[in-house]
Design a protein around this motif. Structure first.
Motif, mmCIF file in Angstrom:
data_model
loop_
_atom_site.group_PDB
_atom_site.id
_atom_site.type_symbol
_atom_site.label_atom_id
_atom_site.label_comp_id
_atom_site.label_asym_id
_atom_site.label_seq_id
_atom_site.Cartn_x
_atom_site.Cartn_y
_atom_site.Cartn_z
ATOM 1 N N ASN A 287 17.461 14.707 -1.121
ATOM 2 C CA ASN A 287 16.520 15.597 -0.437
ATOM 3 C C ASN A 287 15.798 14.898 0.708
ATOM 4 O OD1 ASN A 287 17.085 17.719 -2.212
ATOM 5 N ND2 ASN A 287 15.574 16.966 -3.684
ATOM 6 N N GLY A 288 16.152 13.650 0.973
ATOM 7 C CA GLY A 288 15.504 12.890 2.042
ATOM 8 C C GLY A 288 14.156 12.327 1.640
ATOM 9 N N GLU A 289 13.875 12.290 0.347
ATOM 10 C CA GLU A 289 12.605 11.770 -0.144
ATOM 11 C C GLU A 289 12.759 10.296 -0.494
ATOM 12 O OE1 GLU A 289 10.777 15.640 -2.379
ATOM 13 O OE2 GLU A 289 12.333 14.498 -3.382
ATOM 14 N N ILE A 290 11.733 9.539 -0.187
ATOM 15 C CA ILE A 290 11.702 8.110 -0.504
ATOM 16 C C ILE A 290 11.207 7.965 -1.927
ATOM 17 C CG2 ILE A 290 10.748 5.881 0.149
ATOM 18 C CD1 ILE A 290 10.221 7.266 2.956
ATOM 19 N N ILE B 264 0.844 -1.197 0.000
ATOM 20 C CA ILE B 264 0.000 0.000 0.000
ATOM 21 C C ILE B 264 0.878 1.245 0.000
ATOM 22 C CG2 ILE B 264 -1.675 1.331 1.358
ATOM 23 C CD1 ILE B 264 -2.845 -1.132 -0.093
ATOM 24 N N LEU B 265 1.954 1.218 0.780
ATOM 25 C CA LEU B 265 2.876 2.358 0.790
ATOM 26 C C LEU B 265 3.519 2.543 -0.580
ATOM 27 C CD1 LEU B 265 4.568 1.983 4.283
ATOM 28 C CD2 LEU B 265 2.629 3.422 3.646
ATOM 29 N N LEU B 266 3.780 1.450 -1.273
ATOM 30 C CA LEU B 266 4.340 1.561 -2.624
ATOM 31 C C LEU B 266 3.383 2.256 -3.584
ATOM 32 C CD1 LEU B 266 6.162 -1.835 -3.247
ATOM 33 C CD2 LEU B 266 7.179 0.429 -3.038
ATOM 34 N N THR B 267 2.086 2.076 -3.382
ATOM 35 C CA THR B 267 1.136 2.764 -4.261
ATOM 36 C C THR B 267 1.204 4.278 -4.065
ATOM 37 O OG1 THR B 267 -0.713 2.555 -2.703
ATOM 38 C CG2 THR B 267 -0.445 0.808 -4.338
ATOM 39 N N PHE B 268 1.458 4.712 -2.847
ATOM 40 C CA PHE B 268 1.665 6.141 -2.607
ATOM 41 C C PHE B 268 2.946 6.605 -3.284
ATOM 42 C CE2 PHE B 268 -1.014 5.279 1.181
ATOM 43 C CZ PHE B 268 -1.996 6.230 0.958
ATOM 44 N N LEU B 269 4.017 5.825 -3.136
ATOM 45 C CA LEU B 269 5.319 6.209 -3.672
ATOM 46 C C LEU B 269 5.364 6.152 -5.190
ATOM 47 C CD1 LEU B 269 7.567 4.436 -1.036
ATOM 48 C CD2 LEU B 269 7.189 6.901 -1.275
ATOM 49 N N GLU C 158 5.770 13.170 5.183
ATOM 50 C CA GLU C 158 4.719 13.346 4.184
ATOM 51 C C GLU C 158 3.983 12.039 3.920
ATOM 52 O OE1 GLU C 158 6.683 16.866 1.421
ATOM 53 O OE2 GLU C 158 7.058 14.765 0.936
ATOM 54 N N LEU C 159 4.744 10.950 3.849
ATOM 55 C CA LEU C 159 4.130 9.641 3.621
ATOM 56 C C LEU C 159 3.207 9.269 4.776
ATOM 57 C CD1 LEU C 159 4.023 7.218 1.700
ATOM 58 C CD2 LEU C 159 5.937 6.244 2.984
ATOM 59 N N TRP C 160 3.639 9.537 6.003
ATOM 60 C CA TRP C 160 2.810 9.262 7.172
ATOM 61 C C TRP C 160 1.532 10.102 7.138
ATOM 62 C CZ3 TRP C 160 1.098 6.161 10.555
ATOM 63 C CH2 TRP C 160 0.421 6.617 11.691
ATOM 64 N N GLN C 161 1.649 11.376 6.796
ATOM 65 C CA GLN C 161 0.467 12.239 6.729
ATOM 66 C C GLN C 161 -0.507 11.755 5.663
ATOM 67 O OE1 GLN C 161 2.047 16.148 6.117
ATOM 68 N NE2 GLN C 161 2.649 16.396 8.260
ATOM 69 N N GLU C 162 0.029 11.368 4.517
ATOM 70 C CA GLU C 162 -0.831 10.890 3.425
ATOM 71 C C GLU C 162 -1.496 9.567 3.801
ATOM 72 O OE1 GLU C 162 -2.563 11.671 -0.162
ATOM 73 O OE2 GLU C 162 -1.136 12.934 0.896
ATOM 74 N N SER D 213 0.391 2.062 13.103
ATOM 75 C CA SER D 213 1.083 3.176 13.750
ATOM 76 C C SER D 213 2.230 3.675 12.876
ATOM 77 C CB SER D 213 1.634 2.722 15.102
ATOM 78 O OG SER D 213 2.662 1.765 14.904
ATOM 79 N N PHE D 214 2.827 4.788 13.307
ATOM 80 C CA PHE D 214 3.992 5.334 12.631
ATOM 81 C C PHE D 214 5.127 4.308 12.640
ATOM 82 C CE2 PHE D 214 7.929 7.880 12.625
ATOM 83 C CZ PHE D 214 7.766 8.535 11.419
#
Length: 82
Positions: A73-76, A17-22, A31-35, A51-52
């Motif tokens: 830039n610290g972005e995944i 699911i996190l990969l779908t965001f990325l 940002e990923l946690w907020q989304e 949880s986080f």
């Protein structure tokens, strides 16, 4: 189990699911946690709250298997597979 089969199964997993965001764009961890929190509150995706810490562990897993990386830039960012 081969890595290809594992990655196909991953789409049904929390890390998937996190990969779908990325796949949409690079995110910082915050940002990923907020989304994800927007989806997490509705319980439409998973019946249990994540949880986080779970997000961090899933990101660690994805990094360890070479599915994502972190840019300067610290972005995944998600690696594109062909």
């Amino acid at each position: 189990m081969s890595i290809v089969i594992f990655l196909k199964l991953l789409k049904y997993d929390f890390a998937g699911i996190l990969l779908t965001f990325l796949a949409k764009r690079p995110y910082t961890l915050d940002e990923l946690w907020q989304e994800y929190s927007k989806v997490n509150k509705t319980r439409d995706v998973f019946p249990a709250y994540h949880s986080f810490d779970n997000v961090v562990m899933a990101i660690n897993l994805l990094y360890l298997i070479g599915t994502i990386n972190i840019n300067t830039n610290g972005e995944i960012i998600k690696y594109e597979t062909t």
